[in-house]
Scaffold this motif. Structure first.
Motif, PDB file in Angstrom:
ATOM      1  N   SER A  52       0.805  -1.223   0.000  1.00  0.00           N
ATOM      2  CA  SER A  52       0.000   0.000   0.000  1.00  0.00           C
ATOM      3  C   SER A  52       0.839   1.277   0.000  1.00  0.00           C
ATOM      4  CB  SER A  52      -0.934   0.006   1.217  1.00  0.00           C
ATOM      5  OG  SER A  52      -0.164   0.029   2.430  1.00  0.00           O
ATOM      6  N   VAL A  53       2.125   1.138   0.203  1.00  0.00           N
ATOM      7  CA  VAL A  53       2.988   2.325   0.161  1.00  0.00           C
ATOM      8  C   VAL A  53       2.966   2.891  -1.261  1.00  0.00           C
ATOM      9  CG1 VAL A  53       5.346   3.169   0.383  1.00  0.00           C
ATOM     10  CG2 VAL A  53       4.455   1.528   2.031  1.00  0.00           C
ATOM     11  N   PRO A  54       2.695   4.212  -1.456  1.00  0.00           N
ATOM     12  CA  PRO A  54       2.621   4.762  -2.829  1.00  0.00           C
ATOM     13  C   PRO A  54       3.958   4.813  -3.528  1.00  0.00           C
ATOM     14  CG  PRO A  54       2.382   6.505  -1.203  1.00  0.00           C
ATOM     15  CD  PRO A  54       2.349   5.219  -0.436  1.00  0.00           C
ATOM     16  N   ASP A  55       5.050   4.829  -2.744  1.00  0.00           N
ATOM     17  CA  ASP A  55       6.369   4.838  -3.370  1.00  0.00           C
ATOM     18  C   ASP A  55       6.648   3.478  -3.990  1.00  0.00           C
ATOM     19  OD1 ASP A  55       6.841   7.450  -2.622  1.00  0.00           O
ATOM     20  OD2 ASP A  55       7.751   6.876  -0.712  1.00  0.00           O
ATOM     21  N   LEU A  56       7.526   3.496  -4.967  1.00  0.00           N
ATOM     22  CA  LEU A  56       7.925   2.255  -5.620  1.00  0.00           C
ATOM     23  C   LEU A  56       8.983   1.586  -4.751  1.00  0.00           C
ATOM     24  CD1 LEU A  56       8.279   3.605  -9.284  1.00  0.00           C
ATOM     25  CD2 LEU A  56       6.228   2.867  -8.075  1.00  0.00           C
ATOM     26  N   MET A  57       8.701   0.315  -4.290  1.00  0.00           N
ATOM     27  CA  MET A  57       9.614  -0.355  -3.354  1.00  0.00           C
ATOM     28  C   MET A  57       9.953  -1.744  -3.865  1.00  0.00           C
ATOM     29  SD  MET A  57       7.978   0.765   0.319  1.00  0.00           S
ATOM     30  CE  MET A  57       9.379   0.112   1.208  1.00  0.00           C
ATOM     31  N   ALA A  58      11.188  -2.150  -3.562  1.00  0.00           N
ATOM     32  CA  ALA A  58      11.659  -3.491  -3.926  1.00  0.00           C
ATOM     33  C   ALA A  58      12.657  -3.961  -2.879  1.00  0.00           C
ATOM     34  CB  ALA A  58      12.294  -3.478  -5.304  1.00  0.00           C
ATOM     35  N   ILE A  59      12.664  -5.298  -2.616  1.00  0.00           N
ATOM     36  CA  ILE A  59      13.644  -5.889  -1.694  1.00  0.00           C
ATOM     37  C   ILE A  59      14.596  -6.702  -2.553  1.00  0.00           C
ATOM     38  CG2 ILE A  59      13.975  -7.417   0.281  1.00  0.00           C
ATOM     39  CD1 ILE A  59      11.166  -6.721   1.180  1.00  0.00           C
ATOM     40  N   ILE A  60      15.884  -6.400  -2.424  1.00  0.00           N
ATOM     41  CA  ILE A  60      16.921  -6.991  -3.259  1.00  0.00           C
ATOM     42  C   ILE A  60      17.912  -7.712  -2.357  1.00  0.00           C
ATOM     43  CG2 ILE A  60      18.568  -6.550  -5.110  1.00  0.00           C
ATOM     44  CD1 ILE A  60      15.745  -5.660  -5.767  1.00  0.00           C
ATOM     45  N   ASP A  61      18.361  -8.922  -2.776  1.00  0.00           N
ATOM     46  CA  ASP A  61      19.362  -9.633  -1.969  1.00  0.00           C
ATOM     47  C   ASP A  61      20.758  -9.210  -2.369  1.00  0.00           C
ATOM     48  OD1 ASP A  61      19.954 -10.863  -4.345  1.00  0.00           O
ATOM     49  OD2 ASP A  61      19.046 -12.786  -3.835  1.00  0.00           O
ATOM     50  N   PRO A  72       2.788  -0.989  -6.440  1.00  0.00           N
ATOM     51  CA  PRO A  72       3.072   0.170  -7.299  1.00  0.00           C
ATOM     52  C   PRO A  72       4.290  -0.030  -8.186  1.00  0.00           C
ATOM     53  CG  PRO A  72       2.464   0.921  -5.121  1.00  0.00           C
ATOM     54  CD  PRO A  72       2.603  -0.569  -5.020  1.00  0.00           C
ATOM     55  N   MET A  73       5.332  -0.728  -7.611  1.00  0.00           N
ATOM     56  CA  MET A  73       6.533  -0.974  -8.401  1.00  0.00           C
ATOM     57  C   MET A  73       6.237  -1.959  -9.526  1.00  0.00           C
ATOM     58  SD  MET A  73       9.778  -0.602  -9.068  1.00  0.00           S
ATOM     59  CE  MET A  73      10.795  -0.093  -7.678  1.00  0.00           C
ATOM     60  N   ALA A  74       5.516  -3.028  -9.194  1.00  0.00           N
ATOM     61  CA  ALA A  74       5.189  -4.028 -10.204  1.00  0.00           C
ATOM     62  C   ALA A  74       4.308  -3.424 -11.294  1.00  0.00           C
ATOM     63  CB  ALA A  74       4.491  -5.225  -9.539  1.00  0.00           C
ATOM     64  N   HIS A  75       3.349  -2.595 -10.874  1.00  0.00           N
ATOM     65  CA  HIS A  75       2.470  -1.960 -11.860  1.00  0.00           C
ATOM     66  C   HIS A  75       3.253  -1.012 -12.764  1.00  0.00           C
ATOM     67  CE1 HIS A  75      -1.165  -0.263 -13.557  1.00  0.00           C
ATOM     68  NE2 HIS A  75      -0.702   0.958 -13.270  1.00  0.00           N
ATOM     69  N   ARG A  76       4.192  -0.260 -12.200  1.00  0.00           N
ATOM     70  CA  ARG A  76       4.994   0.689 -12.984  1.00  0.00           C
ATOM     71  C   ARG A  76       5.875  -0.052 -13.986  1.00  0.00           C
ATOM     72  NH1 ARG A  76       5.963   6.187 -12.081  1.00  0.00           N
ATOM     73  NH2 ARG A  76       7.031   7.009 -13.917  1.00  0.00           N
ATOM     74  N   CYS A  77       6.355  -1.251 -13.554  1.00  0.00           N
ATOM     75  CA  CYS A  77       7.219  -2.031 -14.451  1.00  0.00           C
ATOM     76  C   CYS A  77       6.408  -2.878 -15.423  1.00  0.00           C
ATOM     77  CB  CYS A  77       8.125  -2.953 -13.649  1.00  0.00           C
ATOM     78  SG  CYS A  77       9.303  -2.088 -12.601  1.00  0.00           S
ATOM     79  N   GLY A  78       5.110  -2.989 -15.181  1.00  0.00           N
ATOM     80  CA  GLY A  78       4.269  -3.828 -16.042  1.00  0.00           C
ATOM     81  C   GLY A  78       4.517  -5.309 -15.824  1.00  0.00           C
ATOM     82  N   LEU A  79       4.842  -5.695 -14.573  1.00  0.00           N
ATOM     83  CA  LEU A  79       5.163  -7.094 -14.250  1.00  0.00           C
ATOM     84  C   LEU A  79       4.222  -7.628 -13.177  1.00  0.00           C
ATOM     85  CD1 LEU A  79       9.061  -6.785 -13.979  1.00  0.00           C
ATOM     86  CD2 LEU A  79       7.780  -7.751 -15.900  1.00  0.00           C
TER      87      LEU A  79
END
Length: 728
Positions: A52-61, A72-79
């Motif tokens: 629900s956070v409006p910012d684009l977020m991702a967790i990377i190892d 929001p990140m997935a939607h922006r990337c179309g994934l």
């Protein structure tokens, strides 16, 4: 039994202990299930929060692989978030197959601290500020990083637009024709180049930090305090205020117009001033006032009528001379038209002239109009008045009273004493018809027969009678000067042409021009005259501007024009253009009855020219001698003979016999009758009978008996004829 009882008791105790342990185990299992549920609940709550956070977020190892994306990140990337798991983050963010040199993820793993970087992501479609924060497990071990991407594209565009706006503002301010300064804390904190130039210094540094009072002239410091500083403190905008400064470079005084408004400069209250140098404007205004005073002095003291009209041709200004000439106050004249002042006839002509001026022409003409019952001739000059956009907004005119300069007519008007010959009566009727039109008239006839007089009759009875009448003898003007005489010339048009000269066509504006002996015009000039007749426009010699003239042309010649055309001496097209109305002037020998009328008029005219105190007497015998002569030179010869006789006789009596002047007389008297006759057969025969009787009486010295014998009739028959002639 005792041992069995003991064993039983021990088994019961062990069972109870086992049951307690089972209960403990069941209780522990229940607690474990509660923890799992809490963990699952917390996990779901974290996932909901993460998504629900409006910012684009991702967790990377550590290996740059995506562990999780928020929605929001997935939607922006179309994934799909599940499809993104395991994808390399630099592929996701940068669209590259390997980490960029300044990768914030790599820097975070190296330092263990939060990092951020502004990158352009083609995958995300814009410029993003990416923050990378370390992600630890429950044991505090670094297991990954949390990437937060914020879209700063709009912010970047806004910042770029702001920088462009500031650059445009700076450029506009620097090239502004007015001075712009900002004052904060009562000090100059900003000045543009125009302000530097206006203050007369070399750079802005010589002004910045100064107080306004240090530049303003001492006499205007109270103006600065009362009309500028106090209103600005109260937050009011300052309307333009005039003050003076002294330029530091040359010490000259400049007049300024200052307007100001409150502004904020770097977070502090300030005032922005817009300053215009009005020194030249004030000087121009002063010169304008002086010019208006000079114009008013000329306007009020001029001995010519000076007036101004609007586009409706109504007077807006008139000078005192015009008031006195019209004997009307300016309050009565202003607002009226020429029709209301001079009547419909003169007003109609002046209206046509005004319309030409309103179309951009300048018109100069002579015109006669009635004022208080008196005919007054004016030389009118009317020019268009234009505004700053060169649009015609009115008419300015000067009318000079030239009544005293009006030329004396060659002969008086025929209404004073009518001509007696039928030939002349017929000619005057044709002239009256020609006067009612504005067409070109061609007058033919022998030299000296009175074609110029007939042209004047046509003019005086036309609607142009109040305009000028000019005449030029084309045979008396050198061919190389004829064009200049007719059309005028510009300075330098030929050797000796020092100034501009208006030709007779221009001078005849609103009137009539007689081209006498037009057959003598060179062919080249005939072509230019034809062009004028077709277009009513011409150019001066050496000029380029087309000049439009409203003048009527009357042509006269003693030549056979048709013969001249056939021989190539006269342009056929010009002849056809001139031959609209043609009138042939009869020679004097065909209108002997008119000689007494002509003699009396010529004697009266010569008496005025010679300034005789009394009208000369005309001897009856002299009149008969004059009537019997054939006059090959026509009216011109008659005038010359009479003038010579008046001079030799002292201007008292016209007596040819006493002067010994011998007129060449024929032993036989001839009369010429035109065919077809200009009058009826009865009138023609009566005219011939009258001539026979007059000639017989003349030769017999008035003796009726001898005259009757010559005529072959009785004396009584002659008496009846004489009585009948007297009644006619």
């Amino acid at each position: 039994m005792k041992s069995e009882s003991y064993t039983k008791q021990r088994l019961i105790g062990e069972v109870a202990e086992l049951r307690g342990k089972v209960a403990e185990l069941e209780e522990a299992a229940e607690r474990s299930r509660s923890v799992e549920k809490a963990i699952e609940k917390a996990k779901r709550q974290w996932e909901r929060t993460f998504d629900s956070v409006p910012d684009l977020m991702a967790i990377i190892d550590k290996n740059y692989q995506v562990i999780r994306l928020n929605k929001p990140m997935a939607h922006r990337c179309g994934l799909d978030p599940r499809d993104a798991v395991g994808m390399k983050c630099y592929k996701l963010f940068h669209g590259t197959d390997c980490p960029p040199p300044a990768c914030p993820h790599k820097l975070m793993w190296e330092t263990g601290e939060e990092t951020e970087a502004e990158v352009f992501s083609p995958t995300l479609g814009g410029t993003f500020l990416i923050s990378v924060s370390p992600f630890h497990n429950s044991e505090g071990k670094l297991i990954g990083s949390i990437h937060v991407a914020r879209d700063v594209s709009l912010l970047k565009k806004a910042e770029e637009a702001l920088r462009e706006s500031e650059a445009r503002y700076r450029a506009l301010v620097d090239v502004s024709p007015v001075a712009i300064v900002v004052v904060a804390d009562d000090r100059y904190v900003f000045v543009n180049q125009e302000a530097v130039k206006m203050a007369g210094v070399e750079s802005a540094d010589q002004i910045l930090g100064l107080r306004p009072e240090e530049i303003v002239e001492p006499g205007y410091r109270s103006v600065v305090e009362e009309q500028i500083r106090k209103p600005l403190i109260e937050g009011r905008t300052i309307s333009p205020v005039e003050l003076q400064i002294r330029r530091r470079m040359d010490g000259t005084i400049r007049d300024l117009e200052v307007a100001a408004s409150p502004v904020i400069h770097r977070g502090r209250p300030a005032a922005q001033f817009v300053i215009r140098d009005i020194t030249d404007r004030k000087r121009a205004r002063q010169r304008l006032v002086e010019s208006e005073e000079r114009f008013r002095a000329v306007f009020e003291s001029a001995r010519e009528c000076i007036f101004v009209k609007d586009r409706d041709r109504r007077y807006t200004h008139v000078n005192p001379y015009m008031e006195s000439l019209l004997e009307l106050p300016a309050s009565f004249i202003v607002g009226r038209t020429d029709e209301e002042l001079y009547g419909p006839k003169a007003g109609s002509h002046l209206k046509a002239v005004d319309f030409r001026v309103l179309e951009g022409e300048s018109v100069e003409q002579e015109h006669t109009r009635s004022i208080k019952g008196n005919s007054v001739t004016f030389l009118d000059v009317r020019v268009p008045m234009r505004n700053a956009d060169r649009e015609v907004v009115g008419i300015c005119g000067i009318a000079r009273n030239i009544t005293g300069r009006k030329p004396v007519r060659y002969l008086d008007s025929p209404e004073d004493e009518e001509y007696r010959s039928e030939a002349m009566k017929s000619i005057l009727q044709a002239a009256a018809m020609a006067a009612q039109t504005d067409s070109v008239v061609l007058l033919t006839g022998e030299s000296g027969s009175g074609k110029d007089y007939l042209a004047r009759v046509i003019h005086d009875n036309s609607k142009r009678a109040e305009g000028p009448f000019f005449s030029i003898n084309c045979a008396a003007v050198a061919p190389e000067l004829a064009e200049s005489e007719l059309f005028g010339h510009e300075p330098g048009a030929y050797t000796g042409a020092r100034g501009r000269q208006r030709g007779l066509l221009e001078l005849a504006e609103g009137g009539t021009l007689l081209l006498n002996e037009i057959g003598e015009l060179p062919l080249t000039l005939q072509a230019k005259l034809l062009t004028f007749l077709d277009s009513r426009c011409f150019t001066r010699v050496g000029g380029r501007e087309n000049i439009r003239v409203d003048a009527r042309l009357i042509a006269a010649t003693n030549r056979d024009v048709r013969k001249e055309v056939s021989e190539g001496n006269f342009r056929a097209d010009l002849f056809y253009r001139l031959n609209v109305l043609s009138i042939k002037m009869p020679p004097l020998r065909e209108r002997g009855k008119d000689i007494p009328v002509l003699v009396r008029r010529i004697v009266n005219e010569l008496g005025r020219e010679l300034q005789l105190h009394e009208a000369p007497e005309i001897d009856a015998q002299a009149m008969r001698r004059l009537s019997r002569y054939e006059w090959p030179g026509n009216v011109r010869e008659l005038r010359n003979v009479i003038e010579r006789c008046l001079i030799l006789s002292g201007g008292t009596r016209l007596s040819i016999d006493s002067l010994g002047l011998e007129l060449k007389e024929s032993s036989y008297t001839n009369w010429t009758v035109a065919f077809p006759p200009r009058s009826s057969l009865t009138e023609t025969l009566a005219d011939l009978k009258s001539r026979f009787i007059e000639e017989a009486l003349s030769r017999c010295g008035g003796n009726q008996q001898q005259a009757a014998m010559i005529l072959g009739i009785s004396r009584f028959a002659l008496g009846r004829h004489l009585k009948k002639l007297e009644q006619e």
